[in-house]
Design an enzyme around this catalytic site. Structure first.
Site, PDB file in Angstrom:
ATOM      1  N   HIS B  71      36.517  35.950  43.966  1.00 27.91           N
ATOM      2  CA  HIS B  71      37.770  36.611  44.333  1.00 27.91           C
ATOM      3  C   HIS B  71      37.922  36.694  45.851  1.00 27.91           C
ATOM      4  CE1 HIS B  71      40.835  39.864  43.053  1.00 27.91           C
ATOM      5  NE2 HIS B  71      41.151  39.413  44.252  1.00 27.91           N
ATOM      6  N   HIS B  73      40.765  35.672  49.295  1.00 34.15           N
ATOM      7  CA  HIS B  73      42.079  35.230  49.755  1.00 34.15           C
ATOM      8  C   HIS B  73      41.846  34.381  50.997  1.00 34.15           C
ATOM      9  CE1 HIS B  73      44.236  37.997  47.044  1.00 34.15           C
ATOM     10  NE2 HIS B  73      43.174  38.770  47.229  1.00 34.15           N
ATOM     11  N   ASP B 163      47.055  37.960  40.986  1.00 29.97           N
ATOM     12  CA  ASP B 163      46.375  38.939  41.843  1.00 29.97           C
ATOM     13  C   ASP B 163      47.226  39.410  43.020  1.00 29.97           C
ATOM     14  OD1 ASP B 163      43.958  40.446  42.548  1.00 29.97           O
ATOM     15  OD2 ASP B 163      44.109  39.278  44.377  1.00 29.97           O
ATOM     16  N   HIS B 190      44.823  41.654  37.615  1.00 27.68           N
ATOM     17  CA  HIS B 190      44.958  42.674  38.667  1.00 27.68           C
ATOM     18  C   HIS B 190      45.572  43.877  37.963  1.00 27.68           C
ATOM     19  CE1 HIS B 190      46.120  44.204  42.778  1.00 27.68           C
ATOM     20  NE2 HIS B 190      47.013  44.844  42.040  1.00 27.68           N
ATOM     21  N   ASP B 316      36.808  40.355  47.039  1.00 26.71           N
ATOM     22  CA  ASP B 316      38.246  40.536  47.281  1.00 26.71           C
ATOM     23  C   ASP B 316      38.524  40.406  48.782  1.00 26.71           C
ATOM     24  OD1 ASP B 316      40.934  40.897  46.955  1.00 26.71           O
ATOM     25  OD2 ASP B 316      40.829  43.019  46.422  1.00 26.71           O
TER      26      ASP B 316
END
Lengths: 306, 434
Positions: B71, B73, B163, B190, B316
């Site tokens: 996870h 970004h 997400d 999410h 995350d």
């Protein structure tokens, strides 16, 4: 008192509060004079930075500032570069570059006064941030209570209405608990915190919440709360939490009724109470001037003797 | 440069083979050739001759299957000022990760095989670790119509998620769970009821009352976790709950696993390290979604990892530009730059006796591989040589300005932590070395 900012009631000790109120008493005498202006802060510059519409608080600060002979600049947000998309950081850096001494700030976001104090070399006075705090309102409320009750120890104070969204309720609570009063929150469960804060008792019933109290602080009910289902209608609200003569009779005979304004008559308070003998609402407004003068005076070092 | 790599004298922990002890590893042509956990004496004999291999002495260090962050970004395409595939993967290997799975909330959203292809092409050109894209469940992550799950699966997406947003429409979520079954794909949820969360900016509780900030109740997460458990049960689809933060969610997932529901879950280092008191002073670096919660929730994350209710630790990793955080708390973007602090924060769980080292390595490597069906997360002979070597001993102070990631948004700035990746090997190549 060696204080640079007034952002939270937590910035103050019990002794600080009494000292601010004592000085406010002297300034209140000044306000009764024929010439109401003193040169205490001559040469200092205050910027009133109001990001939220406000007539009363801004006017009160502006008069207090002018009575102290400061140079006052009103930074009206709707006509400023903020509407052109400037960030808060850039705005305050620009104001800092002007070389001002005080920023009085109101903003819809909690924590903005802390942000300004962190990034800008000025004294910051919080004139209301989001649902966080409104310390000068708490001080003027304390001044008004002390004026009528003499002291705070053991007083029962009920704060009624939209508690969770109210910066007034939060600052009043912090201040009054510190000063030794008993604090009650009264309102519908949707507008109260899920758990009572330490030292506070909560009541859903206004009748119970008002029984035996010395001071009632009513809060303004905002119409947008109704649209978001915090309560069904103003009529339903008033029939359960509106302050009427009958409910006021539950309080002590010498109880005072306060309201930070602006009032919604017929929603949180009936006209016969708002205009009745126990209301001290307009005294709060006058006291607000004296208290704000006192705060500015203490933050600037407090060397002038009125 | 010899083509062989020999890592000797390290403490090998590989839960996939139940290995936990001293040993040597031989890597050749990007593949693990052998793991030797025999006695020191016999290993000394089997070692390659000088010059035959690049030898690394890992005495005092752990040698484990490369970490897989399911996870992150990476912000590319569209938000290259926050992070790129290059900078994000450089941060990953510095953190000991050999694989990352990038969420689809880019611009454009990764909701078609074209965007998936772009990401994989950019990764081939610039990434220093493996990059596995996650496609969106719905077009534009708007929650209204299914995205091209099948074509994105064919193009290389290893899972699907909106997400950053919740698929609030339960019918769409049902259809997605059913449709994804055709490809054996997992949906990553999410979980946050956006109506219940309203415009909250931190956890709802005594801390939000103290700071005067609008709260997001734990119930906003829990109701969606409950819904997705029910939908997974109904459809037989696979669901993975992203970034679990609330105690109630852990309890729901624990029960669902007992009931045989096809469900897995992850949490992040910040949810087992910090509470909502970290927003003190309106610190926007501690604004994250879901929000940091209470002591009770932190304890529940640890208990959930310890008993296997929570399968994986993910970061995350959500890098933001300074301007996104240097604003009013209400306006600050949510997210923490997490790749470079994850290992040290997670090792604290081992030092505190919450997890064994083997359990920790499982949560950071084997479990993500298993959940996503990747042939990774193991040091077994023949597997791709993704290996992380770390030293559990060094103490260091987190300095946001020293992060490799473009995102310097960390609430751990100034905190002293312990443990550091020393070497990160991706497909047999040394992608990072201290």
């Amino acid at each position: 008192m060696n204080l640079k900012h007034l952002i939270s009631m937590r910035d103050l000790s019990r002794a600080d509060i009494h000292q601010i109120l004592d000085t406010a008493s002297s300034f209140k005498d000044v306000l009764k004079r024929d010439i109401k202006k003193v040169p205490a802060l001559r040469g200092k510059t205050v910027v009133n930075l109001f990001y939220e519409p406000s007539t009363r608080t801004r006017t009160s600060f502006e008069i207090a500032e002018k009575r102290l002979s400061t140079d006052v600049v009103n930074f009206a947000v709707s006509s400023s570069s903020v509407t052109k998309g400037e960030s808060l950081f850039d705005t305050i850096k620009n104001i800092e570059a002007y070389g001002v001494d005080f920023v009085v700030v109101r903003h819809a976001s909690s924590g903005v006064p802390n942000f300004i104090a962190e990034h800008m070399d000025v004294s910051v006075i919080n004139a209301g941030d989001g649902m966080n705090e409104h310390p000068t309102q708490a001080l003027l409320d304390a001044f008004t209570i002390r004026d009528h009750k003499g002291s705070f120890e053991g007083l029962e104070v009920a704060i009624v209405g939209d508690i969770i969204h109210s910066r007034v309720a939060r600052s009043d609570m912090i201040g009054l608990l510190m000063l030794g009063s008993q604090v009650r929150f009264v309102g519908p469960p949707t507008l109260l915190p899920p758990q009572p804060p330490p030292g506070v008792r909560m009541y859903y019933s206004l009748e119970e919440g008002l029984t035996g109290v010395d001071v009632i602080i009513m809060l303004r009910i905002q119409m947008e709360r109704m649209n978001k289902s915090f309560f069904p209608t103003t009529a339903d609200y008033f029939s359960h939490w509106g302050l009427t003569k009958e409910r006021l009779a539950r309080a002590r005979k010498d109880a005072i009724v306060m309201h930070p304004g602006p009032m919604n008559r017929g929603i949180e308070i009936s006209s016969d109470v708002a205009d009745g003998p126990q209301n001290v609402i307009l005294q709060q407004v006058t006291n607000g001037l004296a208290v704000r003068m006192s705060v500015l005076y203490h933050l600037s070092g407090g060397e002038y003797h009125a | 440069m010899p083509k062989k790599l020999y890592i000797q004298n390290g403490h090998i922990v590989d839960p996939s083979q139940n290995l936990d002890g001293p040993g040597d590893i031989l890597v050749e042509d990007g593949t693990i050739v052998s793991v030797d956990v025999s006695s020191a004496k016999s290993r000394t004999k089997a070692r390659p001759a000088p010059g035959e291999a690049h030898v690394f002495d890992a005495a005092g260090m752990y040698v484990v299957p490369g970490f897989i962050d399911m996870h992150v970004h990476l912000r590319e395409p569209g938000f290259e000022h926050k992070e790129t595939i290059e900078t994000g993967t450089k941060a990953a290997v510095k953190g000991g990760f050999t694989s990352v799975c990038c969420m689809p909330n880019t611009s454009p959203v990764n909701d078609s095989h074209v965007v998936t292809g772009f990401i994989l092409n950019r990764a081939a050109e610039t990434a220093v670790c493996r990059v596995f894209p996650i496609g969106s469940i719905t077009k534009g992550q708007r929650g209204e119509e299914l995205a091209e799950i099948g074509c994105m699966h064919d193009a290389g997406c290893v899972g699907f998620s909106d997400d950053g947003k919740t698929v609030m429409n339960s019918l769409i979520m049902r259809r997605a769970l059913e449709y994804a079954k055709a490809f054996g794909s997992i949906l990553i949820s999410h979980a946050e009821d956006s109506v219940l969360a309203e415009d909250g900016v931190m956890n709802e509780g005594s801390a939000s009352a103290h700071f005067g900030l609008r709260g997001i109740p734990a119930a906003a997460e829990e109701v969606i976790v409950a819904r997705d458990i029910i939908l997974a049960q109904m459809t037989g689809g696979k669901v993975h709950i992203a970034h679990v933060s609330a105690k109630g969610s852990v309890e729901l997932i624990r029960r669902a696993k007992k009931d045989g529901v096809n469900i897995t879950a992850e949490t992040c280092p910040h949810y087992f390290t910090l509470t909502d008191m970290a927003v003190a002073g309106f610190n926007t670096a501690a604004r994250v979604n879901p929000p940091l919660r209470s002591d009770e929730d932190v304890a529940a994350m640890k208990a959930g990892l310890a008993d296997g209710t929570i399968d994986a630790i993910a970061t995350d990793h959500a890098p933001h530009h300074r301007d996104d955080k240097l604003v009013e708390f209400d306006k600050a973007m949510s997210g923490i730059s997490g790749l470079e602090t994850a290992l040290a924060l997670s090792l604290q769980l081992v030092r505190d006796g919450v997890l064994t080292m083997s359990q920790l390595i499982a949560a950071m490597s084997c479990a993500p591989a298993r959940i996503l069906g990747l042939p990774l997360g193991t040091l077994s002979a023949g597997a791709p040589a993704d290996v992380t070597v770390f030293d559990p001993k060094p103490c260091w102070t987190v300095d946001s300005q020293q992060l490799i990631s473009k995102g310097r948004n960390t609430p751990f700035h100034g905190m002293t932590v312990q443990g550091l990746p020393v070497m990160t090997i991706v497909g047999g190549n040394i992608a990072y070395s201290l």
